[in-house]
Each structure stands twice: as C-alpha cells, then as structure tokens.
Design a protein around this motif. Structure first.
Motif, PDB file in Angstrom:
ATOM      1  N   ASP A 141      -5.236   7.902   5.763  1.00  0.00           N
ATOM      2  CA  ASP A 141      -6.308   7.885   4.763  1.00  0.00           C
ATOM      3  C   ASP A 141      -6.201   6.680   3.845  1.00  0.00           C
ATOM      4  OD1 ASP A 141      -8.080   9.859   5.022  1.00  0.00           O
ATOM      5  OD2 ASP A 141      -7.511  10.923   3.177  1.00  0.00           O
ATOM      6  N   ILE A 142      -4.997   6.479   3.351  1.00  0.00           N
ATOM      7  CA  ILE A 142      -4.755   5.387   2.407  1.00  0.00           C
ATOM      8  C   ILE A 142      -5.003   4.041   3.064  1.00  0.00           C
ATOM      9  CG2 ILE A 142      -2.919   4.190   1.137  1.00  0.00           C
ATOM     10  CD1 ILE A 142      -1.680   7.061   0.804  1.00  0.00           C
ATOM     11  N   LEU A 143      -4.511   3.887   4.295  1.00  0.00           N
ATOM     12  CA  LEU A 143      -4.642   2.600   4.969  1.00  0.00           C
ATOM     13  C   LEU A 143      -6.097   2.351   5.382  1.00  0.00           C
ATOM     14  CD1 LEU A 143      -1.406   2.681   7.152  1.00  0.00           C
ATOM     15  CD2 LEU A 143      -1.726   1.679   4.893  1.00  0.00           C
TER      16      LEU A 143
ATOM     17  N   LEU B 286       0.822  -1.211   0.000  1.00  0.00           N
ATOM     18  CA  LEU B 286       0.000   0.000   0.000  1.00  0.00           C
ATOM     19  C   LEU B 286       0.857   1.262   0.000  1.00  0.00           C
ATOM     20  CD1 LEU B 286      -2.740  -1.079   2.567  1.00  0.00           C
ATOM     21  CD2 LEU B 286      -2.971  -0.877   0.083  1.00  0.00           C
ATOM     22  N   VAL B 287       1.941   1.212   0.774  1.00  0.00           N
ATOM     23  CA  VAL B 287       2.792   2.392   0.905  1.00  0.00           C
ATOM     24  C   VAL B 287       3.557   2.682  -0.395  1.00  0.00           C
ATOM     25  CG1 VAL B 287       4.930   3.170   1.987  1.00  0.00           C
ATOM     26  CG2 VAL B 287       3.044   2.408   3.406  1.00  0.00           C
ATOM     27  N   THR B 288       4.137   1.643  -0.969  1.00  0.00           N
ATOM     28  CA  THR B 288       4.966   1.891  -2.162  1.00  0.00           C
ATOM     29  C   THR B 288       4.106   2.196  -3.396  1.00  0.00           C
ATOM     30  OG1 THR B 288       5.283  -0.487  -2.283  1.00  0.00           O
ATOM     31  CG2 THR B 288       7.160   0.811  -1.554  1.00  0.00           C
ATOM     32  N   LYS B 289       2.838   1.806  -3.341  1.00  0.00           N
ATOM     33  CA  LYS B 289       1.944   2.179  -4.442  1.00  0.00           C
ATOM     34  C   LYS B 289       1.780   3.705  -4.461  1.00  0.00           C
ATOM     35  CE  LYS B 289      -2.686   1.141  -5.333  1.00  0.00           C
ATOM     36  NZ  LYS B 289      -3.768   0.303  -4.781  1.00  0.00           N
ATOM     37  N   GLU B 290       1.675   4.291  -3.267  1.00  0.00           N
ATOM     38  CA  GLU B 290       1.485   5.736  -3.166  1.00  0.00           C
ATOM     39  C   GLU B 290       2.803   6.506  -3.291  1.00  0.00           C
ATOM     40  OE1 GLU B 290      -1.383   7.274  -2.866  1.00  0.00           O
ATOM     41  OE2 GLU B 290      -0.660   9.313  -2.494  1.00  0.00           O
TER      42      GLU B 290
ATOM     43  N   SER C 283      -8.509  -2.573   3.877  1.00  0.00           N
ATOM     44  CA  SER C 283      -9.335  -3.370   4.785  1.00  0.00           C
ATOM     45  C   SER C 283      -8.973  -3.177   6.257  1.00  0.00           C
ATOM     46  CB  SER C 283      -9.139  -4.838   4.420  1.00  0.00           C
ATOM     47  OG  SER C 283      -7.761  -5.126   4.466  1.00  0.00           O
ATOM     48  N   LEU C 284      -8.104  -2.220   6.571  1.00  0.00           N
ATOM     49  CA  LEU C 284      -7.607  -2.123   7.939  1.00  0.00           C
ATOM     50  C   LEU C 284      -8.584  -1.400   8.861  1.00  0.00           C
ATOM     51  CD1 LEU C 284      -4.111  -1.328   6.625  1.00  0.00           C
ATOM     52  CD2 LEU C 284      -4.724  -3.389   7.873  1.00  0.00           C
TER      53      LEU C 284
END
Ligand code: CTP
Ligand code: MG
Length: 337
Positions: free
Chosen positions: A96-98, A47-51, A102-103
């Motif tokens: 926001d992203i996380l 998720l992090v590296t996508k952003e 599903s978290l």
C-alpha cells in the motif's frame, strides 16, 4: 611425447582465456546500472523507515553478493524486530505504502512459499522483490561477497557458470535444477579444492565476524583484504578453471557418497549427514550443504529426472571444452527441447 601432448592441450585451452574474459566483461553491470540500483534502494529505504522507524532494509542475493549480472532484479529483505508480526498483513501494508508513491506494479504475494512484495520502478526500470526477516540470506550474501574479494577468478568462473546454466535451462529450482546460489557455492568449493588452493575456507579460520540469527551461529574470517595474495601460487587462468569445473561435475564427483561443503572446505560423507535416503520430498541426489543452515541440502530440489538432465549438461559442457572448435559459443547455445 606425452609431455608434448599435455603442453599442447594446455595451450589449446589457454586460447579460450580471452574470449571467456570478454564474455565475463559483457555480463558485468555498468556503473550506471549500479547507481540506479542504489537510487531505488535509497528511495525504498526512505519510504520504509518513514513508516517503521525501527525497521532496516538490506540487499541480499546477486545485487549484494557481487555475482549479479547486468539487468538482475534486486532482492531486498526488510528486517523488523516484532515477535508476532502477521507477515501477510505487514506485506499488504507495505505494498500500500509503496503503491501510493511513484512505483509501479506493486503486488503483495502473501501466499508464495516465501511471501514477498514485488514492484517495478518506472524511473530506473528495475524490478525488485522484498521479503521479511530472511536475515540468514543477508549473512550468506556477505559470505559470498567476501569470497569474491579474495580472488578475481571466482567471480569470472561463477559468471560463466551462471550464464551457462541460464542458457541451458538448468537454473530453475521449480523444474528441479539448481539455484544461482547453489552454483556459486559449487564454484567456491571447486576453487577451495584446486591445488594449490585458490580460495581458503573462511569458516575454518579465526573468527572476525560473528552473528547469531534464528539460533544459527554464523561466524567466519571476514578481513579478506589480508587474503588478496591467497591464490597467487596457483596461476591457472579462467579457461582451465571452467574446463576443470565441468570436468569435476561430469566425471569426478562422487554423487552416491559425497556432499560438498564450503563450510568445512572439504567433501563430507552423505552418511555423516544422514542424507542417504529420501525423506519426504528431499532426495539428496546431488548434495550441496548450505554454509550456515547446515541441515539444508541445496540439491534437495533435484529429482530423479532432473539429476539426469543436470549430469548430461555437465558432460556436454566438459566435452565441448575438450573437443569443440568453438566452446565459447557452443557452451551457451540455448537449450531447445
Ligand atoms: N538463498 C538462500 N537459500 C537458498 C536459495 C537462495 O539463502 N536455498 C538466498 C541467498 O542469499 C541468495 C539469494 O537467496 O543469494 C538469492 O538466491 P538466487 O536467486 O538463487 O541467487 P541470485 O544470486 O540472486 O542469482 P540471480 O542472479 O540468478 O538472481
Ligand atoms: Mg536474484
């Protein structure tokens, strides 16, 4: 007769090896739990590296340094090479992203002393804190993990000491007692000082690993596979080490003058560090030098009340090891105020 008495004491202490090892075994996280931690880490990394494709996510703290007991939270550090990022905005965006994945319970704590994003993964039930650019913590995590690989007794001792500290309520920096990180350094120092030594001083050896972080040069010997036999001349089993550890902190350590230093593998003087008087809130009543941020005393959280509590707890533990019929139970009895 004295010799006989000494032998008797040793045998008495040695009867505690098996129960201490059983406690240690019961605290180790299972393979299943470690797999779940890895699964959550992989999800977050994706998720992090996508952003932020240039960002990197690292594990630090007890899940990375091998001193984590079962059911520990995961400490993560997001390293991002942007000179002037606004940490608060960044953490809010991260939350926001996380959140949109599903978290659960994702919270940005932007005003904490160390600003973080907190979250819980409903799939694995694991909680996790993410901070930003705390790269020194990632490096000291590696140092601790490398020490743990040299001799199995370090991990055994540190698990027992951490378990004792949590049970007795003396692992709470916000109440003036010590962090888990400080306790592990105390264990490393103690094993560097056994005769024969059980651990070497990795920062005093040839440099095989070196990075500079925040102007601090961190270098040490990290080819620890070559040191697997280092402690083999010392045959002391765990119970004697637990007894020795508490005895040292109860009756032998020179609180007035000495600083323990894993970096140098020795004791150094408070005078040399200029840690002899209170400066601001730093009191230096028990001195534990950080191996890399050498101006940091990990004992600086300890105040004139909590130093008493700590020393009484060390004495209680040493006396239990010496005189109690059932130290493996009594040592860990929860503290009730
Ligand atoms: N840390 C640090 N300086 C401190 C305290 C902590 O650099 N004064 C870093 C260390 O990398 C440490 C991590 O933060 O490993 C987590 O600290 P702590 O919570 O004390 O230790 P854990 O090993 O995570 O222990 P626990 O199992 O209690 O969570
Ligand atoms: Mg932790």
């Amino acid at each position: 007769r004295i010799f006989k008495r000494q032998m008797q004491c040793r045998m008495d202490i040695d009867r505690l090896n098996a129960p201490f090892l059983a406690i240690y075994d019961s605290l180790i996280p299972t393979e299943e739990e470690k797999a779940k931690q890895k699964q959550l880490f992989t999800l977050l990394e994706r998720l992090v590296t996508k952003e932020w494709p240039e960002a990197r996510l690292y594990i630090y703290g007890s899940c990375g340094n091998s001193f984590g007991v079962s059911k520990s939270d995961i400490d993560l550090c997001l390293a991002i090479d942007e000179a002037n990022i606004n940490k608060s905005e960044f953490l809010l965006r991260l939350a926001d992203i996380l959140q949109s994945d599903s978290l659960q319970n994702v919270q940005a704590l932007t005003r904490a002393r160390v600003p973080i994003v907190k979250l819980m993964d409903p799939v694995t039930g694991i909680s996790c804190d993410i901070c930003i650019n705390n790269v020194l913590a990632v490096i000291n995590t590696k140092l601790l993990r490398d020490y743990a690989k040299i001799d199995a007794r370090l991990r055994q001792l540190a698990f027992i000491v951490k378990h004792w500290a949590k049970s007795r309520g003396v692992n709470e920096t916000y109440h003036g007692t010590l962090s888990s990180y400080a306790y592990v350094l105390m264990c490393i120092h103690f094993l560097q000082h056994r005769r024969p030594a059980i651990l070497p001083c990795l920062q005093g050896m040839q440099t095989t690993y070196s990075v500079t972080v925040e102007n601090v040069e961190c270098s040490f010997f990290d080819q620890v596979d070559k040191l697997r036999d280092f402690g083999s001349h010392n045959k002391e089993p765990i119970a004697r080490l637990v007894w020795g550890f508490f005895n040292y902190w109860a009756y032998s350590h020179d609180y007035a003058n000495s600083v323990i230093s894993v970096r140098t593998g020795s004791l150094i003087s408070k005078r040399e560090k200029d840690w002899t008087r209170r400066v601001g809130n730093d009191r230096h009543l028990i001195c534990i030098e950080d191996p890399f941020e050498i101006s940091h005393d990990l004992g600086r959280v300890v105040d004139k009340y909590s130093i008493k509590v700590l020393r009484e707890e060390f004495e209680r533990a040493a006396d239990i090891m010496q005189y109690d019929a059932n130290p493996c139970v009594k040592l860990f009895e929860p503290y009730v105020p």
